[in-house]
Design a protein around this motif. Structure first.
Motif, PDB file in Angstrom:
ATOM      1  N   LEU A 146     -32.774  -3.679  48.039  1.00 14.75           N
ATOM      2  CA  LEU A 146     -32.815  -4.828  47.143  1.00 14.75           C
ATOM      3  C   LEU A 146     -32.100  -4.546  45.820  1.00 14.75           C
ATOM      4  O   LEU A 146     -31.613  -5.471  45.164  1.00 14.75           O
ATOM      5  CB  LEU A 146     -34.270  -5.229  46.866  1.00 14.75           C
ATOM      6  CG  LEU A 146     -35.010  -5.870  48.037  1.00 14.75           C
ATOM      7  CD1 LEU A 146     -36.483  -6.025  47.699  1.00 14.75           C
ATOM      8  CD2 LEU A 146     -34.406  -7.216  48.387  1.00 14.75           C
ATOM      9  N   ALA A 147     -32.005  -3.281  45.432  1.00 18.54           N
ATOM     10  CA  ALA A 147     -31.367  -2.927  44.169  1.00 18.54           C
ATOM     11  C   ALA A 147     -29.849  -2.795  44.277  1.00 18.54           C
ATOM     12  O   ALA A 147     -29.157  -2.807  43.258  1.00 18.54           O
ATOM     13  CB  ALA A 147     -31.951  -1.628  43.644  1.00 18.54           C
TER      14      ALA A 147
ATOM     15  N   THR B  32     -36.805   2.640  50.891  1.00 18.80           N
ATOM     16  CA  THR B  32     -35.621   2.009  51.486  1.00 18.80           C
ATOM     17  C   THR B  32     -35.543   0.538  51.115  1.00 18.80           C
ATOM     18  O   THR B  32     -34.466   0.037  50.759  1.00 18.80           O
ATOM     19  CB  THR B  32     -35.645   2.173  53.017  1.00 18.80           C
ATOM     20  OG1 THR B  32     -35.748   3.563  53.335  1.00 18.80           O
ATOM     21  CG2 THR B  32     -34.396   1.596  53.649  1.00 18.80           C
ATOM     22  N   ALA B  33     -36.658  -0.163  51.170  1.00 16.02           N
ATOM     23  CA  ALA B  33     -36.671  -1.591  50.832  1.00 16.02           C
ATOM     24  C   ALA B  33     -36.277  -1.810  49.378  1.00 16.02           C
ATOM     25  O   ALA B  33     -35.466  -2.694  49.064  1.00 16.02           O
ATOM     26  CB  ALA B  33     -38.053  -2.181  51.105  1.00 16.02           C
TER      27      ALA B  33
ATOM     28  N   ILE C 253     -38.081  -7.376  44.303  1.00 18.22           N
ATOM     29  CA  ILE C 253     -38.312  -5.967  43.971  1.00 18.22           C
ATOM     30  C   ILE C 253     -39.705  -5.792  43.374  1.00 18.22           C
ATOM     31  O   ILE C 253     -40.425  -4.848  43.719  1.00 18.22           O
ATOM     32  CB  ILE C 253     -37.224  -5.447  43.019  1.00 18.22           C
ATOM     33  CG1 ILE C 253     -35.891  -5.330  43.756  1.00 18.22           C
ATOM     34  CG2 ILE C 253     -37.603  -4.082  42.428  1.00 18.22           C
ATOM     35  CD1 ILE C 253     -34.721  -5.004  42.873  1.00 18.22           C
ATOM     36  N   MET C 254     -40.104  -6.716  42.498  1.00 13.79           N
ATOM     37  CA  MET C 254     -41.441  -6.629  41.908  1.00 13.79           C
ATOM     38  C   MET C 254     -42.528  -6.777  42.968  1.00 13.79           C
ATOM     39  O   MET C 254     -43.531  -6.046  42.955  1.00 13.79           O
ATOM     40  CB  MET C 254     -41.611  -7.685  40.822  1.00 13.79           C
ATOM     41  CG  MET C 254     -40.873  -7.361  39.545  1.00 13.79           C
ATOM     42  SD  MET C 254     -41.234  -8.513  38.230  1.00 13.79           S
ATOM     43  CE  MET C 254     -40.076  -9.812  38.569  1.00 13.79           C
TER      44      MET C 254
ATOM     45  N   ASN D 167     -24.844 -14.474  40.638  1.00 15.24           N
ATOM     46  CA  ASN D 167     -25.493 -15.747  40.395  1.00 15.24           C
ATOM     47  C   ASN D 167     -26.874 -15.500  39.788  1.00 15.24           C
ATOM     48  O   ASN D 167     -27.621 -14.624  40.219  1.00 15.24           O
ATOM     49  CB  ASN D 167     -25.603 -16.495  41.724  1.00 15.24           C
ATOM     50  CG  ASN D 167     -26.100 -17.900  41.554  1.00 15.24           C
ATOM     51  OD1 ASN D 167     -26.654 -18.261  40.528  1.00 15.24           O
ATOM     52  ND2 ASN D 167     -25.894 -18.697  42.593  1.00 15.24           N
ATOM     53  N   THR D 168     -27.221 -16.320  38.769  1.00 12.89           N
ATOM     54  CA  THR D 168     -28.501 -16.139  38.087  1.00 12.89           C
ATOM     55  C   THR D 168     -29.680 -16.341  39.029  1.00 12.89           C
ATOM     56  O   THR D 168     -30.669 -15.590  38.984  1.00 12.89           O
ATOM     57  CB  THR D 168     -28.612 -17.126  36.904  1.00 12.89           C
ATOM     58  OG1 THR D 168     -27.478 -16.954  36.064  1.00 12.89           O
ATOM     59  CG2 THR D 168     -29.862 -16.883  36.111  1.00 12.89           C
ATOM     60  N   THR D 169     -29.592 -17.326  39.906  1.00 11.57           N
ATOM     61  CA  THR D 169     -30.679 -17.584  40.847  1.00 11.57           C
ATOM     62  C   THR D 169     -30.851 -16.419  41.810  1.00 11.57           C
ATOM     63  O   THR D 169     -31.980 -15.995  42.083  1.00 11.57           O
ATOM     64  CB  THR D 169     -30.396 -18.876  41.647  1.00 11.57           C
ATOM     65  OG1 THR D 169     -30.127 -19.936  40.728  1.00 11.57           O
ATOM     66  CG2 THR D 169     -31.555 -19.233  42.523  1.00 11.57           C
ATOM     67  N   LEU D 170     -29.758 -15.897  42.304  1.00 12.54           N
ATOM     68  CA  LEU D 170     -29.815 -14.755  43.218  1.00 12.54           C
ATOM     69  C   LEU D 170     -30.375 -13.525  42.516  1.00 12.54           C
ATOM     70  O   LEU D 170     -31.216 -12.812  43.067  1.00 12.54           O
ATOM     71  CB  LEU D 170     -28.423 -14.447  43.778  1.00 12.54           C
ATOM     72  CG  LEU D 170     -28.331 -13.274  44.740  1.00 12.54           C
ATOM     73  CD1 LEU D 170     -29.179 -13.529  45.983  1.00 12.54           C
ATOM     74  CD2 LEU D 170     -26.893 -13.024  45.114  1.00 12.54           C
ATOM     75  N   GLY D 171     -29.954 -13.302  41.292  1.00 14.02           N
ATOM     76  CA  GLY D 171     -30.469 -12.169  40.532  1.00 14.02           C
ATOM     77  C   GLY D 171     -31.961 -12.290  40.271  1.00 14.02           C
ATOM     78  O   GLY D 171     -32.704 -11.312  40.385  1.00 14.02           O
TER      79      GLY D 171
END
Length: 59
Positions: free
Chosen positions: A49-50, A44-45, A13-14, A2-6
């Motif tokens: 997330l990746a 790890t975080a 991540i940023m 999903n675009t919103t989730l991505g």
């Protein structure tokens, strides 16, 4: 994915990366940047997330 989730995962991540930079600068000023615990936590975080991005590439 999903675009919103991505988009949300990319922003998270940023943010984690920016927070890591701030923590590193503070630890460098205190001369405690050789400790491994904060590096392990942030790595790890970022990896957790990746994972959705990596899985979407190989689908």
């Amino acid at each position: 994915m999903n675009t919103t989730l991505g988009s949300l995962l990319a922003i998270l991540i940023m943010l984690v990366t920016i927070i890591y930079g701030v923590v590193y600068i503070q630890k460098k000023k205190r001369n405690t940047d050789q400790e491994a615990t904060y590096k392990i936590v942030f790595t790890t975080a970022i990896l957790l997330l990746a994972v959705p991005f990596i899985l979407s590439i190989f689908k």
